[in-house]
Design a protein around this motif. Sequence first.
Motif, short mmCIF file in Angstrom:
data_model
loop_
_atom_site.label_atom_id
_atom_site.label_comp_id
_atom_site.label_asym_id
_atom_site.label_seq_id
_atom_site.Cartn_x
_atom_site.Cartn_y
_atom_site.Cartn_z
N ARG A 1 43.51 30.45 29.45
CA ARG A 1 44.17 30.10 30.71
C ARG A 1 44.33 31.34 31.57
O ARG A 1 44.54 32.45 31.06
N ILE A 2 44.23 31.12 32.89
CA ILE A 2 44.46 32.20 33.85
C ILE A 2 45.37 31.69 34.95
O ILE A 2 45.49 30.49 35.18
N ARG A 3 46.04 32.64 35.62
CA ARG A 3 46.86 32.31 36.77
C ARG A 3 46.14 32.83 38.02
O ARG A 3 45.80 34.01 38.10
N VAL A 4 45.92 31.92 38.95
CA VAL A 4 45.30 32.27 40.23
C VAL A 4 46.33 31.94 41.30
O VAL A 4 46.57 30.77 41.59
N GLY A 5 46.93 32.97 41.87
CA GLY A 5 48.03 32.74 42.82
C GLY A 5 49.17 32.07 42.09
O GLY A 5 49.69 32.58 41.11
N SER A 6 49.55 30.88 42.51
CA SER A 6 50.63 30.15 41.85
C SER A 6 50.10 29.03 40.95
O SER A 6 50.88 28.25 40.41
N GLU A 7 48.79 28.96 40.80
CA GLU A 7 48.19 27.89 39.99
C GLU A 7 47.74 28.40 38.63
O GLU A 7 47.30 29.54 38.49
N GLU A 8 47.81 27.52 37.65
CA GLU A 8 47.34 27.82 36.30
C GLU A 8 46.01 27.08 36.11
O GLU A 8 45.90 25.90 36.40
N TRP A 9 44.99 27.81 35.63
CA TRP A 9 43.65 27.24 35.45
C TRP A 9 43.21 27.35 34.00
O TRP A 9 43.50 28.35 33.33
N SER A 10 42.45 26.36 33.54
CA SER A 10 41.74 26.49 32.27
C SER A 10 40.54 27.40 32.56
O SER A 10 39.93 27.31 33.62
N ALA A 11 40.24 28.26 31.61
CA ALA A 11 39.16 29.22 31.86
C ALA A 11 38.33 29.44 30.60
O ALA A 11 38.82 29.27 29.48
N ILE A 12 37.08 29.82 30.81
CA ILE A 12 36.20 30.24 29.72
C ILE A 12 35.50 31.52 30.17
O ILE A 12 35.32 31.76 31.37
N ALA A 13 35.12 32.33 29.19
CA ALA A 13 34.43 33.58 29.49
C ALA A 13 33.00 33.29 29.91
O ALA A 13 32.36 32.36 29.41
N GLN A 14 32.48 34.10 30.83
CA GLN A 14 31.12 33.93 31.31
C GLN A 14 30.09 34.18 30.20
O GLN A 14 29.15 33.44 30.04
N LEU A 15 30.31 35.24 29.42
CA LEU A 15 29.40 35.58 28.34
C LEU A 15 30.04 35.23 27.00
O LEU A 15 31.25 35.37 26.82
N PRO A 16 29.23 34.79 26.04
CA PRO A 16 29.79 34.30 24.78
C PRO A 16 30.57 35.33 23.98
O PRO A 16 31.45 34.98 23.21
N TYR A 17 30.30 36.60 24.16
CA TYR A 17 30.98 37.63 23.36
C TYR A 17 32.17 38.25 24.09
O TYR A 17 32.86 39.09 23.53
N ASP A 18 32.43 37.87 25.33
CA ASP A 18 33.55 38.42 26.09
C ASP A 18 34.86 37.78 25.65
O ASP A 18 34.95 36.57 25.45
N ILE A 19 35.89 38.62 25.51
CA ILE A 19 37.25 38.15 25.22
C ILE A 19 38.18 38.91 26.16
O ILE A 19 38.14 40.13 26.24
N TYR A 20 39.02 38.16 26.88
CA TYR A 20 39.96 38.76 27.81
C TYR A 20 41.38 38.48 27.30
O TYR A 20 41.77 37.33 27.14
N GLU A 21 42.12 39.54 27.07
CA GLU A 21 43.48 39.42 26.52
C GLU A 21 44.48 39.13 27.64
O GLU A 21 44.21 39.34 28.83
N VAL A 22 45.66 38.69 27.25
CA VAL A 22 46.74 38.37 28.19
C VAL A 22 47.02 39.60 29.06
O VAL A 22 47.12 40.72 28.59
N GLY A 23 47.12 39.37 30.36
CA GLY A 23 47.40 40.43 31.32
C GLY A 23 46.16 41.03 31.95
O GLY A 23 46.26 41.76 32.94
N ALA A 24 44.97 40.72 31.43
CA ALA A 24 43.73 41.27 32.00
C ALA A 24 43.43 40.62 33.34
O ALA A 24 43.72 39.44 33.56
N ASN A 25 42.86 41.40 34.24
CA ASN A 25 42.42 40.87 35.54
C ASN A 25 41.00 40.36 35.40
O ASN A 25 40.13 41.05 34.85
N VAL A 26 40.75 39.16 35.89
CA VAL A 26 39.42 38.56 35.84
C VAL A 26 39.05 38.01 37.21
O VAL A 26 39.91 37.83 38.08
N ILE A 27 37.76 37.74 37.39
CA ILE A 27 37.24 37.16 38.63
C ILE A 27 36.58 35.83 38.28
O ILE A 27 35.82 35.75 37.31
#
Length: 147
Positions: free
Chosen positions: A103-129
């Motif tokens: 899950r990611i927060r975009v502005g005031s919204e919460e979104w379900s998210a998946i990583a673009q590449l299969p081996y990428d892992i983004y921990e809580v607090g990381a900035n993503v695009i």
Amino acid sequence: MASWAIWLIIAGLSAGLEVLSGDFFLLMLGGGAAAAAIAAALGAALWLQLVVFGVVAILLVLGVRPWAKRMLTRGQVEIADGIDGVIGTGGIVTQTVDNHGGRIRVGSEEWSAIAQLPYDIYEVGANVIIVEVRGAHAVVAADATDI
């Protein structure tokens, strides 16, 4: 009914219908009809009225219409909306994101998210695009400011 009156009715109808189309074509035909009405009022024969209508309408369509459309659309910017408006937006990871979900927060919204590449892992607090939207999931990649 006098021919000049008929030409004026055609000019008025063309101008009125232009409101519905907004393309400046009918307005230019109305200008040709107005010129033909002037020719008719001056006593021109029907064939000359038709020639005046045709020539003036063609000149207006080819000369004035492109300029008018350019002036009307000057300064307008294409605005991305819907899903296109979300792509490129940054978010903050609120629940670890990998290729199975998160899950990611975009502005005031919460979104379900998946990583673009299969081996990428983004921990809580990381900035993503957000790089893509697949169904209800935002596909995310690392934010360049986080690298």
